[in-house]
Design an enzyme around this catalytic site. Structure first.
Site, PDB file in Angstrom:
ATOM      1  N   GLU A   1      51.591  12.638  71.591  1.00 37.17           N
ATOM      2  CA  GLU A   1      50.321  13.163  72.103  1.00 37.17           C
ATOM      3  C   GLU A   1      50.193  14.668  71.854  1.00 37.17           C
ATOM      4  O   GLU A   1      49.413  15.343  72.529  1.00 37.17           O
ATOM      5  CB  GLU A   1      50.160  12.869  73.606  1.00 37.17           C
ATOM      6  CG  GLU A   1      50.593  11.486  74.045  1.00 37.17           C
ATOM      7  CD  GLU A   1      49.785  10.347  73.438  1.00 37.17           C
ATOM      8  OE1 GLU A   1      48.844  10.623  72.665  1.00 37.17           O
ATOM      9  OE2 GLU A   1      50.103   9.182  73.722  1.00 37.17           O
TER      10      GLU A   1
ATOM     11  N   ASP B   1      45.306  10.171  63.878  1.00 37.26           N
ATOM     12  CA  ASP B   1      45.966   8.890  64.056  1.00 37.26           C
ATOM     13  C   ASP B   1      45.810   8.088  62.771  1.00 37.26           C
ATOM     14  O   ASP B   1      44.685   7.941  62.260  1.00 37.26           O
ATOM     15  CB  ASP B   1      45.345   8.108  65.214  1.00 37.26           C
ATOM     16  CG  ASP B   1      45.869   8.543  66.567  1.00 37.26           C
ATOM     17  OD1 ASP B   1      47.012   9.028  66.635  1.00 37.26           O
ATOM     18  OD2 ASP B   1      45.131   8.392  67.563  1.00 37.26           O
TER      19      ASP B   1
END
Length: 519
Positions: free
Chosen positions: A187, A348
């Site tokens: 993250e 991502d």
């Protein structure tokens, strides 16, 4: 001249359920393989075969690597791919002569191509493809925390932070055969002092969100367009906000174009249940098949038929537009000082191909459209030459909503953290008490695996988003239950080897785990 770093973060939570012949959440892995990981490898092969210079960076997270090498999951994936190929054949026959004939034929060709690539080119082993491109130096693979643990909230027990990083590094090296030079902190979660641990593990760089550099102390002269060197001597690269807006935004960015495939309109929901039931991943509820016949069209329920040829052309247009904007950005930034700016584009990986179906075509277009003023490279290549850098202390931060920790600790998931902290302390104590006794080595190692799996940031994330809530709760509770069960065996000096083996069979990742990483 500007250096552009394209970094794709490939990660999925570790999901493996041998106790069930079919398990719904295993489909996350199968979808990622079909829509993102295999298409990306095919793209790399095309670029290499066409002698197109390319260089990009990918995180291959330890949970994802572990699933990619797992015989059970790869066998199940092969069966799933075969079944969907059969579905595409049936759909091509069913739609022949109708309005969906063209798009159905597209999927038939696509699935047969994927099937051949999986079986013949890769021999059912996707890691062989990644290793090949890593060895050429065109693909730089970096690691991640062992189970994608969110380090800022694990930092109350430093031993767990060290274990997440050390196991991540060792797993990467064991499976891919090379020691990683960089890491994607899960993250993008950074806290002050973690750079020292990264340095101790031989890691040279990591990625941060924009404000991690913009709020650094002192303010870096290169803003986010040059890495900063932390007090521990590790380099931090910051995300370019302009690039993120163009690619990440579904409404204002490229992925929202009306010609692109609509993610949500899938024949698994559109066709009569009896027609699709044999091809769903479970024998119960409806679900995605990957065969989607409509394009985004606009903000309307009346979706038009998807045209793959027009969508691919649009992806090429968007790639050209992106590179044109990067060239303009390069000229603008270069005029401010005598330097070569660095533009970092982290995303991502699953955005490309899965959420944005044409995203892999877009990436391929970037390399084919690249010009001399913008060089697409990798962090290690950049750091091996001359580059602009500032010394600074990064801002503790993440790339979650609002930039800090609230995604992973809020009213939906704050109950997790006291249990994880307690288990982390108990793990360290257990290793120090029983770690020198060889009879307990396998028990301690399995305790470590269960703790690491419970620490995954995916579980609190799912609780926050309200998706797969029951499964996330189950995973956290189950791993902590197993951890406590194993600890009780040590406390009572009564080890039940059948239970240890049962737990090991369900979670066979990290086979070389040394429990002393927690001490």
């Amino acid at each position: 001249m500007t250096k552009l770093l394209l970094v794709l973060h490939a990660h999925l939570p570790y999901v493996r359920h041998p106790e069930h012949p079919v398990f719904l959440e295993e489909n996350w892995f199968f979808e990622g393989m079909i829509e993102t990981y295999l298409p990306l490898l095919m793209m790399m092969d095309r670029l290499t075969g066409d002698h197109i210079p390319w260089g990009m960076t990918m995180t291959l997270s330890p949970p994802l690597l572990s699933m990619m090498e797992d015989p059970l999951l790869t066998e199940r994936f092969g069966a799933r791919l075969h079944l969907l190929t059969e579905l595409s054949d049936r759909e091509a026959d069913r739609t022949r002569g109708g309005e969906y004939a063209g798009v159905a034929a597209f999927y038939q060709h696509r699935f047969h191509t994927l099937n051949r690539f999986w079986k013949e080119d890769l021999g059912g082993q996707i890691l062989s493809g990644f290793r090949r491109h890593i060895q050429t130096g065109q693909l730089e693979a970096i690691t991640c925390c062992a189970t994608h643990g969110f380090l800022p909230l694990l930092s109350t027990t430093p031993e767990s932070v060290k274990a997440q990083i050390r196991v991540g590094v060792s797993t990467h090296e064991r499976i891919l055969g090379v020691k990683p030079r960089g890491i994607w902190l899960a993250e993008c979660g950074y806290f002050t002092g973690v750079d020292k641990i990264l340095s101790e593990e031989g890691l040279q760089f990591f990625l941060m969100d924009t404000h991690g550099l913009l709020y650094a102390n002192p303010f870096p002269q290169g803003e986010v367009y040059a890495p900063i060197k932390t007090p521990a001597g590790v380099y931090a690269f910051g995300r370019d906000p302009e690039s993120s807006h163009l690619v990440w935004s579904a409404e204002n960015g490229y992925p929202g174009d009306p010609l692109y495939r609509d993610f949500y309109r899938d024949i698994g929901y559109d066709l009569p249940y009896d027609l699709v039931a044999p091809y769903l991943h479970t024998d119960g509820p409806r679900g995605m098949t990957g065969l989607k016949y409509h394009r985004i069209t606009g903000k309307t329920d009346q979706k038009e038929v998807y045209d793959p040829r027009l969508a691919k052309e649009k992806a090429g247009d968007h790639a050209r537009d992106f590179m044109r904007r990067k060239e303009e950005q390069s000229r603008r930034l270069s005029s401010l000082a005598n330097w070569s700016p660095t533009v970092v584009c982290p995303f991502d990986a699953e955005l490309f191909g899965h959420w944005w179906f044409e995203g892999v075509d877009f990436i391929e277009g970037l390399f084919r459209e690249a010009t001399g003023s913008v060089v697409m490279t990798t962090p290690t290549k950049l750091l091996s030459g001359d580059f602009w850098v500032s010394d600074a202390q990064p801002e503790p931060s993440s790339w979650g909503v609002n930039g800090y920790n609230e995604v992973w600790i809020n009213q939906t998931n704050d109950w997790i953290w006291p249990y994880l902290s307690e288990a982390s302390r108990e793990m360290t104590q257990a290793v120090r008490l029983w770690g020198k006794d060889p009879a307990f080595a396998d028990v301690l190692a399995q305790m470590g695996r269960e703790l690491l799996l419970a620490q995954s940031s995916d579980w609190p994330f799912l609780l926050t988003t309200g998706t797969a809530v029951e499964y996330a709760q189950y995973r956290i509770s189950e791993h902590l239950f197993r951890f406590k069960t194993l600890r009780s065996m040590l406390e009572n000096a009564n080890v039940d080897r059948s239970i240890v083996e049962e737990y090991r069979g369900k979670s066979p990742l990290f086979p070389d785990l040394n429990p002393w990483v927690f001490a």
